[in-house]
Design a protein around this motif. Structure first.
Motif, PDB file in Angstrom:
ATOM      1  N   ALA A  55       0.827  -1.213   0.000  1.00 39.66           N
ATOM      2  CA  ALA A  55       0.000   0.000   0.000  1.00 39.66           C
ATOM      3  C   ALA A  55       0.861   1.262   0.000  1.00 39.66           C
ATOM      4  CB  ALA A  55      -0.934  -0.008   1.213  1.00 39.66           C
ATOM      5  N   ASP A  56       1.886   1.287   0.823  1.00 37.96           N
ATOM      6  CA  ASP A  56       2.739   2.475   0.880  1.00 37.96           C
ATOM      7  C   ASP A  56       3.605   2.603  -0.364  1.00 37.96           C
ATOM      8  OD1 ASP A  56       1.731   3.350   3.283  1.00 37.96           O
ATOM      9  OD2 ASP A  56       3.200   2.267   4.480  1.00 37.96           O
ATOM     10  N   TRP A  57       4.007   1.463  -0.958  1.00 37.26           N
ATOM     11  CA  TRP A  57       4.720   1.547  -2.247  1.00 37.26           C
ATOM     12  C   TRP A  57       3.828   2.204  -3.292  1.00 37.26           C
ATOM     13  CZ3 TRP A  57       2.871  -0.908  -6.647  1.00 37.26           C
ATOM     14  CH2 TRP A  57       3.676  -0.741  -7.786  1.00 37.26           C
ATOM     15  N   PHE A  58       2.544   1.785  -3.301  1.00 35.10           N
ATOM     16  CA  PHE A  58       1.612   2.369  -4.256  1.00 35.10           C
ATOM     17  C   PHE A  58       1.459   3.866  -4.012  1.00 35.10           C
ATOM     18  CE2 PHE A  58      -2.493   3.646  -5.840  1.00 35.10           C
ATOM     19  CZ  PHE A  58      -2.604   2.982  -7.049  1.00 35.10           C
ATOM     20  N   ALA A  59       1.332   4.259  -2.742  1.00 32.62           N
ATOM     21  CA  ALA A  59       1.128   5.671  -2.411  1.00 32.62           C
ATOM     22  C   ALA A  59       2.330   6.520  -2.814  1.00 32.62           C
ATOM     23  CB  ALA A  59       0.848   5.825  -0.920  1.00 32.62           C
ATOM     24  N   VAL A  60       3.538   6.032  -2.515  1.00 36.00           N
ATOM     25  CA  VAL A  60       4.745   6.798  -2.845  1.00 36.00           C
ATOM     26  C   VAL A  60       4.940   6.857  -4.350  1.00 36.00           C
ATOM     27  CG1 VAL A  60       7.256   6.837  -2.657  1.00 36.00           C
ATOM     28  CG2 VAL A  60       5.859   6.348  -0.638  1.00 36.00           C
ATOM     29  N   THR A  61       4.759   5.737  -5.014  1.00 39.37           N
ATOM     30  CA  THR A  61       4.952   5.695  -6.463  1.00 39.37           C
ATOM     31  C   THR A  61       3.939   6.563  -7.177  1.00 39.37           C
ATOM     32  OG1 THR A  61       5.804   3.436  -6.278  1.00 39.37           O
ATOM     33  CG2 THR A  61       5.118   4.162  -8.456  1.00 39.37           C
ATOM     34  N   ALA A  62       2.701   6.613  -6.655  1.00 36.22           N
ATOM     35  CA  ALA A  62       1.641   7.381  -7.308  1.00 36.22           C
ATOM     36  C   ALA A  62       1.948   8.874  -7.341  1.00 36.22           C
ATOM     37  CB  ALA A  62       0.308   7.142  -6.593  1.00 36.22           C
ATOM     38  N   LEU A  63       2.821   9.332  -6.467  1.00 37.00           N
ATOM     39  CA  LEU A  63       3.199  10.742  -6.519  1.00 37.00           C
ATOM     40  C   LEU A  63       3.943  11.076  -7.807  1.00 37.00           C
ATOM     41  CD1 LEU A  63       4.468  11.284  -2.867  1.00 37.00           C
ATOM     42  CD2 LEU A  63       2.366  12.208  -3.870  1.00 37.00           C
ATOM     43  N   PHE A  64       4.765  10.136  -8.294  1.00 35.53           N
ATOM     44  CA  PHE A  64       5.693  10.460  -9.379  1.00 35.53           C
ATOM     45  C   PHE A  64       5.326   9.812 -10.717  1.00 35.53           C
ATOM     46  CE2 PHE A  64       8.015  10.350  -5.330  1.00 35.53           C
ATOM     47  CZ  PHE A  64       8.404  11.680  -5.244  1.00 35.53           C
ATOM     48  N   ARG A  65       4.607   8.682 -10.675  1.00 37.16           N
ATOM     49  CA  ARG A  65       4.300   7.989 -11.930  1.00 37.16           C
ATOM     50  C   ARG A  65       3.107   7.063 -11.708  1.00 37.16           C
ATOM     51  NH1 ARG A  65       8.710   6.020  -9.544  1.00 37.16           N
ATOM     52  NH2 ARG A  65       9.953   7.586 -10.613  1.00 37.16           N
ATOM     53  N   HIS A  66       2.647   6.430 -12.792  1.00 36.60           N
ATOM     54  CA  HIS A  66       1.587   5.441 -12.678  1.00 36.60           C
ATOM     55  C   HIS A  66       2.195   4.129 -12.175  1.00 36.60           C
ATOM     56  CE1 HIS A  66      -1.330   8.003 -14.588  1.00 36.60           C
ATOM     57  NE2 HIS A  66      -0.584   8.138 -15.677  1.00 36.60           N
ATOM     58  N   PRO A  67       1.724   3.584 -11.074  1.00 37.97           N
ATOM     59  CA  PRO A  67       2.289   2.316 -10.577  1.00 37.97           C
ATOM     60  C   PRO A  67       2.139   1.206 -11.608  1.00 37.97           C
ATOM     61  CG  PRO A  67       0.954   3.384  -8.882  1.00 37.97           C
ATOM     62  CD  PRO A  67       0.720   4.136 -10.150  1.00 37.97           C
ATOM     63  N   LEU A  68       3.237   0.542 -11.881  1.00 39.60           N
ATOM     64  CA  LEU A  68       3.292  -0.553 -12.859  1.00 39.60           C
ATOM     65  C   LEU A  68       2.854  -0.104 -14.247  1.00 39.60           C
ATOM     66  CD1 LEU A  68       1.787  -3.447 -10.666  1.00 39.60           C
ATOM     67  CD2 LEU A  68       4.192  -2.882 -11.071  1.00 39.60           C
ATOM     68  N   GLY A  69       2.869   1.202 -14.495  1.00 37.64           N
ATOM     69  CA  GLY A  69       2.476   1.718 -15.791  1.00 37.64           C
ATOM     70  C   GLY A  69       0.993   1.741 -16.034  1.00 37.64           C
TER      71      GLY A  69
END
Length: 410
Positions: A55-69
């Motif tokens: 969940a936190d990986w998704f939250a952090v990644t969502a700031l900068f890019r689309h998670p898993l594209g």
């Protein structure tokens, strides 16, 4: 290694650590999948740790890019909403940092004048400021061309002054000088110089008198008359120098006083003064004289500005250091300078706050979305990885608590 390279290295390390914890949690979960008792607690903790980490990986990644594209809504926030974020940051800075009362409070507590005075009072700092001022003055002086400055002085200063009738104004000034007795210092200086010159040049004076004698008079008579004339002249100069009420001094006072009145009221004197003005205005050598004076002045100033040991530089450094000491010792001056700084900065902030803050939104608007995301992640991404790490740890603890409640509560 430059700063960006260090940030990139640290970001990779923190990402690897956070991802490594997720991998460890997954491995523990698989190894304890069918366990009971203590392994059951470990399995539940590992399961919750994976959920928290993901969940936190998704939250952090969502700031900068689309998670898993994947184009999940409300992800890649920075590249897609950078303009809105820039405007929000602009409003935040303008409201909380560029408010006039906030800036005034900060300056009032900073003791700007006192600190500046303490810094300037140090001889080394005063010499540094003097050197910087000298360099700036030298740069300005070297840029200015002699002929252009001469034209400027001629057309902007000299000619307007000469076009204005200076007779009455000069008469009033001279009348005030005579009334105050200021001219007597000049008279004293001239009389002293005349007396000194006569004492030092007896031979020259007697020779001039003897040369004016008729050719038929005997030489001894010419010399006697010349010596007598010299002695009387020296005696006369001595009397004028020693007696403030000497008739010569009185005559000078009367002459200057009458001339001052004539400059104001006498038509003939006013006409002559006007003629002098016109001759000066029409004289072709005026501009050449101005250019020569300016050229000499500029060279002297440039040389003085270049030389650290010049009288001008040393005098400037001493004056700056003295001014710094005065600021430190004079509470009233210090308070006045602080008030001036507060008023100046307050005026700038209240007048140009929006223009200054607009720099933020305009700069962000010019950024490319993907590049802006990469740059921001490079600066803050390392710290954001702690969210993932904390999510993994906290998730594991929460999973243990939930499992314990499930087991222990009937």
């Amino acid at each position: 290694m430059d700063a960006d390279s260090r940030r990139r290295r640290d970001l990779r390390r923190m990402k690897a650590l956070a991802t490594g914890l997720l991998v460890v949690a997954a491995a523990v979960y698989l190894l304890t999948l069918h366990g009971t008792g203590v392994p059951g607690f470990v399995n539940s903790g590992a399961e919750a740790a994976m959920v928290g980490a993901a969940a936190d990986w998704f939250a952090v990644t969502a700031l900068f890019r689309h998670p898993l594209g994947l184009p999940v809504p409300h992800t890649a926030i920075i590249p897609t909403r950078k303009d809105a974020l820039g405007r929000s940051l602009q409003d935040f800075v303008a409201t909380n940092f560029l408010a006039e009362d906030v800036v005034r409070e900060r300056i009032a507590g900073a003791r700007v004048a006192g600190r500046f005075g303490e810094w300037l009072a140090r001889p080394a700092n005063a010499a540094r400021v003097s050197a910087e001022l000298g360099a700036a003055a030298r740069g300005v002086l070297e840029v200015l061309r002699d002929d252009e400055v001469a034209v400027l002085l001629d057309e902007v200063v000299l000619r307007p002054v000469l076009r204005y009738p200076w007779g009455p104004a000069a008469g009033r000034l001279l009348e005030r000088i005579v009334a105050d007795g200021t001219h007597r210092r000049v008279v004293d200086l001239l009389v002293d110089e005349l007396h000194g010159w006569l004492v030092e040049h007896e031979g020259l004076v007697t020779g001039l008198v003897a040369d004016r004698a008729p050719a038929w008079t005997p030489l001894w008579l010419d010399e006697a008359i010349a010596r007598r004339a010299y002695r009387e002249t020296v005696r006369w100069a001595t009397d004028v120098r020693a007696d403030p009420g000497h008739r010569v001094r009185v005559a000078v006072d009367d002459m200057l006083g009458q001339f001052a009145k004539d400059l104001q009221t006498d038509p003939e004197t006013l006409r002559q003064a006007g003629d002098v003005q016109q001759r000066l205005l029409a004289h072709p050598g005026v501009r050449a004289a101005l250019e020569s004076v300016w050229s000499t002045t500029r060279k002297v100033l440039v040389e003085a500005a270049d030389d650290p040991d010049s009288h001008l530089r040393r005098r400037a450094a001493d004056s700056l250091a003295a001014f710094g000491r005065r600021i430190v010792s004079d509470d009233r001056l210090q308070a006045s300078l602080d008030r001036y700084v507060e008023d100046a900065v307050g005026h700038v902030v209240s007048t140009y706050r929006d223009e200054v803050a607009t720099v933020i939104s305009e700069t962000v608007r010019r950024w490319d979305g993907a590049e802006a995301s990469r740059r921001i992640e490079l600066h803050v991404g390392r710290d954001l990885q702690f969210i993932r790490i904390n999510g993994t740890v906290v998730g594991a603890l929460v999973g243990l608590v939930i499992h314990a409640v499930t087991v222990l509560v009937p």
